[in-house]
Write a protein that holds these residues in place. Sequence first.
Motif, PDB file in Angstrom:
ATOM      1  N   GLU A  86       0.874  -1.246  -0.051  1.00  0.00           N
ATOM      2  CA  GLU A  86      -0.078   0.001  -0.075  1.00  0.00           C
ATOM      3  C   GLU A  86       0.795   0.983   0.192  1.00  0.00           C
ATOM      4  OE1 GLU A  86      -3.679   2.036   2.408  1.00  0.00           O
ATOM      5  OE2 GLU A  86      -2.716   0.260   3.227  1.00  0.00           O
ATOM      6  N   VAL A  88       1.300   5.043   1.004  1.00  0.00           N
ATOM      7  CA  VAL A  88       0.556   5.999   2.034  1.00  0.00           C
ATOM      8  C   VAL A  88       0.837   7.379   1.716  1.00  0.00           C
ATOM      9  CG1 VAL A  88      -0.079   6.009   4.224  1.00  0.00           C
ATOM     10  CG2 VAL A  88       0.219   3.827   3.496  1.00  0.00           C
ATOM     11  N   LYS A 101      -3.270   0.132  -3.483  1.00  0.00           N
ATOM     12  CA  LYS A 101      -2.915  -1.158  -3.006  1.00  0.00           C
ATOM     13  C   LYS A 101      -2.795  -2.396  -3.929  1.00  0.00           C
ATOM     14  CE  LYS A 101      -5.958   0.305   1.406  1.00  0.00           C
ATOM     15  NZ  LYS A 101      -7.144  -0.152   1.982  1.00  0.00           N
ATOM     16  N   MET A 139       4.234   0.781   2.099  1.00  0.00           N
ATOM     17  CA  MET A 139       4.003  -0.224   3.220  1.00  0.00           C
ATOM     18  C   MET A 139       3.802  -1.398   2.505  1.00  0.00           C
ATOM     19  SD  MET A 139       1.387   0.040   6.354  1.00  0.00           S
ATOM     20  CE  MET A 139      -0.049  -0.642   5.101  1.00  0.00           C
ATOM     21  N   SER A 158       8.203  -0.856   5.812  1.00  0.00           N
ATOM     22  CA  SER A 158       8.008   0.313   5.016  1.00  0.00           C
ATOM     23  C   SER A 158       9.314   1.207   4.426  1.00  0.00           C
ATOM     24  CB  SER A 158       7.167   1.267   5.840  1.00  0.00           C
ATOM     25  OG  SER A 158       7.825   1.838   7.162  1.00  0.00           O
ATOM     26  N   GLU A 199      -3.556  -2.011  13.689  1.00  0.00           N
ATOM     27  CA  GLU A 199      -3.695  -1.210  12.894  1.00  0.00           C
ATOM     28  C   GLU A 199      -2.173  -0.921  12.189  1.00  0.00           C
ATOM     29  OE1 GLU A 199      -5.543   2.247  14.488  1.00  0.00           O
ATOM     30  OE2 GLU A 199      -7.432   1.714  14.045  1.00  0.00           O
ATOM     31  N   LYS A 201      -0.804   0.470   9.494  1.00  0.00           N
ATOM     32  CA  LYS A 201      -0.701   1.631   8.668  1.00  0.00           C
ATOM     33  C   LYS A 201      -0.130   2.696   9.789  1.00  0.00           C
ATOM     34  CE  LYS A 201      -3.364   3.111   5.589  1.00  0.00           C
ATOM     35  NZ  LYS A 201      -4.590   3.585   5.083  1.00  0.00           N
ATOM     36  N   LYS A 202      -0.914   2.860  10.750  1.00  0.00           N
ATOM     37  CA  LYS A 202      -0.337   4.008  11.826  1.00  0.00           C
ATOM     38  C   LYS A 202       1.138   3.870  12.489  1.00  0.00           C
ATOM     39  CE  LYS A 202      -5.047   5.449  13.374  1.00  0.00           C
ATOM     40  NZ  LYS A 202      -5.873   5.589  14.435  1.00  0.00           N
ATOM     41  N   THR A 205       3.923   3.982   9.069  1.00  0.00           N
ATOM     42  CA  THR A 205       4.035   5.173   8.728  1.00  0.00           C
ATOM     43  C   THR A 205       4.243   6.313   9.460  1.00  0.00           C
ATOM     44  OG1 THR A 205       1.480   5.494   8.339  1.00  0.00           O
ATOM     45  CG2 THR A 205       2.908   4.282   6.418  1.00  0.00           C
TER      46      THR A 205
END
Length: 239
Positions: A86, A88, A101, A139, A158, A199, A201-202, A205
């Motif tokens: 993904e 971001v 994605k 990511m 990432s 989560e 992504k948090k 990134t």
Amino acid sequence: SLEHDISRQAGRGKNLNDDSRGYTGGRDDNRLNIRNRSQDADSKATPAGDTDRVKPEEDGTFTVSISGVIETAEAVGEEYLQVHYEIVPGIDWKVIDGQEKGVSQLGSCANMYRKDIVLNYPFDMTYTTTNPQGWPQLMVTVYGLDIVGRSVIKGYGSVFIPTTAGYHSRSIRLFKPLPFSWFTGLIGYIRGKMAEYYEPKKLLTNGDGREVTRVMSVGTIKVKFSLSMKGMEIAGYSC
């Protein structure tokens, strides 16, 4: 006679009025023709389809085109890997084209002398923005197979997209979280639910909560990027 002279002067004045009205009409026609020619010149100078391309540069926006390939993946003791990626970006970045994605195929490696699994999975994205803050990141979440063939998490990673145009190569370090205890690890192994992030992504990134998690290094992913940028100099940035 006097009546004849008066009628001749009246006819001569009528002709003059007709000529003056005819000349005025011709002057209006010339003005209309000049106005039409100027409008045609403006429409030729700026076609309707090009207004959207000219406007972003005037507004100080710039465009970043990202394309690349996820070449290989390697994880300790794994023969089958699949990469979920993904891209971001920040909140000021708008998508013009592409998919943020994607999921690669399930790659395998049966060669005991070679550890990396060849994927060669391409990706392509184009963004526009007015602010370099929130530069995009790639990511990745890597999945593999457990002993009974179930798909489980094998690692996270990432990397920032390169900030200069051209070709670039990057290696993404993979890591995975450790369970709280050997007992929870055993239960997760039996149920096929290994320790994973709620989560990711948090955490990947932004780094939220990264300092309170225990992790271990599991492998690497090699990625190649090709970038092109437009409007950076006009927006006041050098690349």
